[in-house]
Design a protein around this motif. Structure first.
Motif, PDB file in Angstrom:
ATOM      1  N   VAL A  83       0.840  -1.197   0.000  1.00  0.00           N
ATOM      2  CA  VAL A  83       0.000   0.000   0.000  1.00  0.00           C
ATOM      3  C   VAL A  83       0.877   1.250   0.000  1.00  0.00           C
ATOM      4  CG1 VAL A  83      -1.888   1.235   1.136  1.00  0.00           C
ATOM      5  CG2 VAL A  83      -1.710  -1.255   1.393  1.00  0.00           C
ATOM      6  N   ILE A  84       0.497   2.209  -0.835  1.00  0.00           N
ATOM      7  CA  ILE A  84       1.053   3.558  -0.733  1.00  0.00           C
ATOM      8  C   ILE A  84      -0.061   4.433  -0.178  1.00  0.00           C
ATOM      9  CG2 ILE A  84       2.072   5.521  -1.940  1.00  0.00           C
ATOM     10  CD1 ILE A  84       3.101   3.608  -4.055  1.00  0.00           C
ATOM     11  N   SER A  85       0.139   4.950   1.022  1.00  0.00           N
ATOM     12  CA  SER A  85      -0.893   5.705   1.722  1.00  0.00           C
ATOM     13  C   SER A  85      -0.570   7.196   1.678  1.00  0.00           C
ATOM     14  CB  SER A  85      -0.995   5.244   3.180  1.00  0.00           C
ATOM     15  OG  SER A  85      -1.248   3.854   3.259  1.00  0.00           O
ATOM     16  N   PHE A  86      -1.475   7.974   1.120  1.00  0.00           N
ATOM     17  CA  PHE A  86      -1.310   9.417   1.059  1.00  0.00           C
ATOM     18  C   PHE A  86      -2.167  10.064   2.139  1.00  0.00           C
ATOM     19  CE2 PHE A  86      -0.020   8.099  -3.153  1.00  0.00           C
ATOM     20  CZ  PHE A  86       1.040   8.961  -3.454  1.00  0.00           C
ATOM     21  N   GLU A  87      -1.519  10.823   3.033  1.00  0.00           N
ATOM     22  CA  GLU A  87      -2.244  11.504   4.105  1.00  0.00           C
ATOM     23  C   GLU A  87      -1.515  12.795   4.473  1.00  0.00           C
ATOM     24  OE1 GLU A  87      -4.569  13.137   6.319  1.00  0.00           O
ATOM     25  OE2 GLU A  87      -5.281  11.197   5.569  1.00  0.00           O
ATOM     26  N   PRO A  88      -2.099  13.946   4.169  1.00  0.00           N
ATOM     27  CA  PRO A  88      -1.416  15.213   4.428  1.00  0.00           C
ATOM     28  C   PRO A  88      -1.574  15.763   5.851  1.00  0.00           C
ATOM     29  CG  PRO A  88      -3.462  15.609   3.265  1.00  0.00           C
ATOM     30  CD  PRO A  88      -3.316  14.116   3.363  1.00  0.00           C
ATOM     31  N   LEU A  89      -2.621  15.374   6.555  1.00  0.00           N
ATOM     32  CA  LEU A  89      -2.872  15.933   7.881  1.00  0.00           C
ATOM     33  C   LEU A  89      -1.877  15.361   8.879  1.00  0.00           C
ATOM     34  CD1 LEU A  89      -4.884  17.750   9.491  1.00  0.00           C
ATOM     35  CD2 LEU A  89      -6.070  15.620  10.102  1.00  0.00           C
ATOM     36  N   PRO A  90      -1.041  16.188   9.493  1.00  0.00           N
ATOM     37  CA  PRO A  90       0.012  15.675  10.384  1.00  0.00           C
ATOM     38  C   PRO A  90      -0.481  14.750  11.489  1.00  0.00           C
ATOM     39  CG  PRO A  90       0.439  17.964   9.881  1.00  0.00           C
ATOM     40  CD  PRO A  90      -0.924  17.653   9.304  1.00  0.00           C
ATOM     41  N   LEU A  91      -1.556  15.141  12.192  1.00  0.00           N
ATOM     42  CA  LEU A  91      -1.996  14.301  13.312  1.00  0.00           C
ATOM     43  C   LEU A  91      -2.449  12.932  12.829  1.00  0.00           C
ATOM     44  CD1 LEU A  91      -5.316  13.826  14.012  1.00  0.00           C
ATOM     45  CD2 LEU A  91      -5.212  16.302  14.140  1.00  0.00           C
ATOM     46  N   ALA A  92      -3.141  12.872  11.674  1.00  0.00           N
ATOM     47  CA  ALA A  92      -3.591  11.589  11.135  1.00  0.00           C
ATOM     48  C   ALA A  92      -2.410  10.780  10.616  1.00  0.00           C
ATOM     49  CB  ALA A  92      -4.615  11.814  10.025  1.00  0.00           C
ATOM     50  N   ALA A  93      -1.480  11.451   9.933  1.00  0.00           N
ATOM     51  CA  ALA A  93      -0.315  10.751   9.372  1.00  0.00           C
ATOM     52  C   ALA A  93       0.557  10.161  10.469  1.00  0.00           C
ATOM     53  CB  ALA A  93       0.496  11.706   8.502  1.00  0.00           C
ATOM     54  N   GLU A  94       0.688  10.868  11.585  1.00  0.00           N
ATOM     55  CA  GLU A  94       1.498  10.350  12.691  1.00  0.00           C
ATOM     56  C   GLU A  94       0.855   9.128  13.329  1.00  0.00           C
ATOM     57  OE1 GLU A  94       2.212  13.726  15.240  1.00  0.00           O
ATOM     58  OE2 GLU A  94       2.990  14.892  13.547  1.00  0.00           O
ATOM     59  N   ILE A  95      -0.470   9.165  13.497  1.00  0.00           N
ATOM     60  CA  ILE A  95      -1.171   7.991  14.031  1.00  0.00           C
ATOM     61  C   ILE A  95      -1.091   6.839  13.030  1.00  0.00           C
ATOM     62  CG2 ILE A  95      -3.414   7.081  14.751  1.00  0.00           C
ATOM     63  CD1 ILE A  95      -4.087   9.888  15.785  1.00  0.00           C
ATOM     64  N   LEU A  96      -1.219   7.159  11.751  1.00  0.00           N
ATOM     65  CA  LEU A  96      -1.083   6.161  10.697  1.00  0.00           C
ATOM     66  C   LEU A  96       0.267   5.462  10.778  1.00  0.00           C
ATOM     67  CD1 LEU A  96      -1.697   4.760   7.958  1.00  0.00           C
ATOM     68  CD2 LEU A  96      -1.040   6.899   6.835  1.00  0.00           C
ATOM     69  N   GLN A  97       1.338   6.227  10.938  1.00  0.00           N
ATOM     70  CA  GLN A  97       2.683   5.641  11.048  1.00  0.00           C
ATOM     71  C   GLN A  97       2.781   4.717  12.257  1.00  0.00           C
ATOM     72  OE1 GLN A  97       5.223   7.797   7.969  1.00  0.00           O
ATOM     73  NE2 GLN A  97       5.243   5.848   9.046  1.00  0.00           N
ATOM     74  N   ARG A  98       2.180   5.127  13.368  1.00  0.00           N
ATOM     75  CA  ARG A  98       2.224   4.286  14.571  1.00  0.00           C
ATOM     76  C   ARG A  98       1.415   3.004  14.365  1.00  0.00           C
ATOM     77  NH1 ARG A  98       1.780   9.396  17.453  1.00  0.00           N
ATOM     78  NH2 ARG A  98      -0.377   9.007  18.080  1.00  0.00           N
ATOM     79  N   ASN A  99       0.275   3.117  13.693  1.00  0.00           N
ATOM     80  CA  ASN A  99      -0.540   1.921  13.427  1.00  0.00           C
ATOM     81  C   ASN A  99       0.198   0.934  12.532  1.00  0.00           C
ATOM     82  OD1 ASN A  99      -2.853   2.430  14.971  1.00  0.00           O
ATOM     83  ND2 ASN A  99      -3.735   3.743  13.391  1.00  0.00           N
ATOM     84  N   ILE A 100       0.938   1.456  11.574  1.00  0.00           N
ATOM     85  CA  ILE A 100       1.730   0.587  10.701  1.00  0.00           C
ATOM     86  C   ILE A 100       2.806  -0.120  11.510  1.00  0.00           C
ATOM     87  CG2 ILE A 100       3.390   0.585   8.791  1.00  0.00           C
ATOM     88  CD1 ILE A 100       1.780   3.008   7.660  1.00  0.00           C
ATOM     89  N   ALA A 101       3.482   0.631  12.383  1.00  0.00           N
ATOM     90  CA  ALA A 101       4.584   0.073  13.165  1.00  0.00           C
ATOM     91  C   ALA A 101       4.102  -0.970  14.171  1.00  0.00           C
ATOM     92  CB  ALA A 101       5.326   1.194  13.886  1.00  0.00           C
ATOM     93  N   VAL A 102       3.021  -0.673  14.890  1.00  0.00           N
ATOM     94  CA  VAL A 102       2.565  -1.583  15.941  1.00  0.00           C
ATOM     95  C   VAL A 102       2.043  -2.890  15.351  1.00  0.00           C
ATOM     96  CG1 VAL A 102       0.143  -0.837  16.112  1.00  0.00           C
ATOM     97  CG2 VAL A 102       1.346  -1.632  18.163  1.00  0.00           C
ATOM     98  N   ASN A 103       1.620  -2.846  14.083  1.00  0.00           N
ATOM     99  CA  ASN A 103       1.145  -4.059  13.421  1.00  0.00           C
ATOM    100  C   ASN A 103       2.195  -4.688  12.509  1.00  0.00           C
ATOM    101  OD1 ASN A 103      -1.871  -4.332  14.135  1.00  0.00           O
ATOM    102  ND2 ASN A 103      -1.695  -2.169  13.576  1.00  0.00           N
ATOM    103  N   SER A 104       3.443  -4.180  12.621  1.00  0.00           N
ATOM    104  CA  SER A 104       4.596  -4.725  11.886  1.00  0.00           C
ATOM    105  C   SER A 104       4.340  -4.791  10.383  1.00  0.00           C
ATOM    106  CB  SER A 104       4.953  -6.123  12.422  1.00  0.00           C
ATOM    107  OG  SER A 104       5.245  -6.080  13.804  1.00  0.00           O
ATOM    108  N   LEU A 105       3.825  -3.684   9.837  1.00  0.00           N
ATOM    109  CA  LEU A 105       3.510  -3.629   8.407  1.00  0.00           C
ATOM    110  C   LEU A 105       4.403  -2.645   7.655  1.00  0.00           C
ATOM    111  CD1 LEU A 105      -0.394  -3.669   8.697  1.00  0.00           C
ATOM    112  CD2 LEU A 105       1.064  -5.547   7.908  1.00  0.00           C
ATOM    113  N   GLN A 106       5.563  -2.324   8.244  1.00  0.00           N
ATOM    114  CA  GLN A 106       6.455  -1.340   7.619  1.00  0.00           C
ATOM    115  C   GLN A 106       6.928  -1.773   6.240  1.00  0.00           C
ATOM    116  OE1 GLN A 106       6.704  -2.657  10.688  1.00  0.00           O
ATOM    117  NE2 GLN A 106       7.719  -1.282  12.136  1.00  0.00           N
ATOM    118  N   GLU A 107       7.046  -3.070   6.025  1.00  0.00           N
ATOM    119  CA  GLU A 107       7.534  -3.557   4.734  1.00  0.00           C
ATOM    120  C   GLU A 107       6.453  -3.515   3.655  1.00  0.00           C
ATOM    121  OE1 GLU A 107      10.731  -4.387   4.088  1.00  0.00           O
ATOM    122  OE2 GLU A 107      11.071  -3.641   6.126  1.00  0.00           O
ATOM    123  N   GLN A 108       5.200  -3.342   4.068  1.00  0.00           N
ATOM    124  CA  GLN A 108       4.094  -3.363   3.107  1.00  0.00           C
ATOM    125  C   GLN A 108       3.466  -1.997   2.862  1.00  0.00           C
ATOM    126  OE1 GLN A 108       2.424  -7.232   5.202  1.00  0.00           O
ATOM    127  NE2 GLN A 108       1.124  -6.737   3.465  1.00  0.00           N
TER     128      GLN A 108
END
Length: 319
Positions: A83-108
């Protein structure tokens, strides 16, 4: 308007989907967070489940307006896509990054913190409501603080299987800025069109690029479009539609069967209830059991009637 995550409370919900356990962090009090917490399912799970039918592990999905990542996490964790995820809003993008990390999906999942539109420009934050972060809106403005790119300008070398767009009014502009990519890959498209004018624009866009509308979902109208220019593309639509209709009919039949079982159980319970009201039954405890049983039977009967009516409506709409 503050668009950072500073001093913004968040909450986390654990979703079990098949053999997958996904943790989703969201803004506390937000509509999406509340819905996930109440249902223990992905937000808009019916919509996502339909899109999953058109995806295979390893496919590439472009998620425009990814917000906190509900859809991106589903595509990556459940469907096994990149997935390539486009999100310009900083607060949403930061939570998005954390959700990716906590679910170990950084490679995807790759996050690109920018808005998309028809042309490269800038935008300003027009609306932000912490009770409905998904409705955040941007407006094109040459002196804005946010970068606006286009999908055709982005470095996307692998074939795209699905473009999902939820850009709160900029949706059609996003697609217009992706004509080259769409013509190159002929992906499925899922696009929100909230107003009659936006729906008309989407119809015009679809007709120009040879796409057909195949589904409509969600409270705010979101349409799924499939490429239908060539005979082969149209044949794929028909084959998939046949599968969806068949699955729906079998699911409806199964639900009718299950409702029948519940109705049968209710009949047995009613018989027990009637036996307790005979002259040989007495005592306060029995009376209490009868009252509780009567209330539960009424609730279950009402539920069966409601489910049956819903299934009748759903079956009619499929036919």
């Amino acid at each position: 308007m503050d668009s950072s995550t500073e001093e913004i409370a968040t909450t986390s919900v654990d979703i079990v989907h098949g053999d997958k356990h996904i943790l989703i962090e969201a803004v506390a009090g937000d509509h999406i967070a509340a819905t996930i917490a109440a249902t223990k399912k992905f937000y808009e799970w019916q919509f996502l489940g339909t899109l999953a039918e058109y995806l295979a592990p390893g496919d590439l999905v472009v998620d425009v307006g990814a917000n906190i990542g509900n859809h991106s996490l589903y595509f990556a964790a459940v469907c096994g896509t990149n997935v390539i995820s486009f999100e310009p809003l900083p607060l949403a993008a930061e939570i998005l990054q954390r959700n990716i990390a906590v679910n170990s999906l950084q490679e995807q999942v790759e996050v690109r913190r920018k808005a998309l539109g028809e042309h490269a420009t800038k935008a300003r934050l027009e609306k932000l409501d912490l009770t409905n972060v998904g409705a955040t809106a941007f407006a094109v403005s040459p002196d804005g603080d946010f970068v606006v790119s286009t999908l055709d300008l982005e470095d996307i070398q692998k074939r795209v299987s699905l473009i999902k767009v939820d850009a709160e009014g900029m949706d059609i502009a996003v697609l217009k800025g992706a004509v080259g990519l769409i013509e190159r890959d002929r992906p499925m498209i899922a696009c929100e069109a909230a107003t009659a004018a936006q729906q008309a624009d989407l119809e015009h866009f679809a007709s120009e690029l040879g796409y057909s509308f195949i589904f409509r979902f969600n409270a705010t109208a979101t349409y799924v479009l499939a490429p239908a220019r060539t005979a082969l593309e149209r044949a794929k639509i028909e084959r998939r539609a046949a599968g969806v209709i068949t699955s729906t009919h079998w699911a409806t039949r199964d639900l009718y069967y299950r409702v029948g079982l519940v109705a049968s159980e209710l009949k047995s319970v009613r018989a027990v209830q009637e036996s307790l009201t005979t002259p040989t039954s007495s005592g306060h405890r029995v009376d209490s059991v009868i009252a509780d049983l009567s209330k539960r039977v009424e609730e279950l009967e009402s539920l069966v009637s409601e489910l049956t009516a819903r299934m009748d409506r759903d079956s009619s709409s499929v036919d």
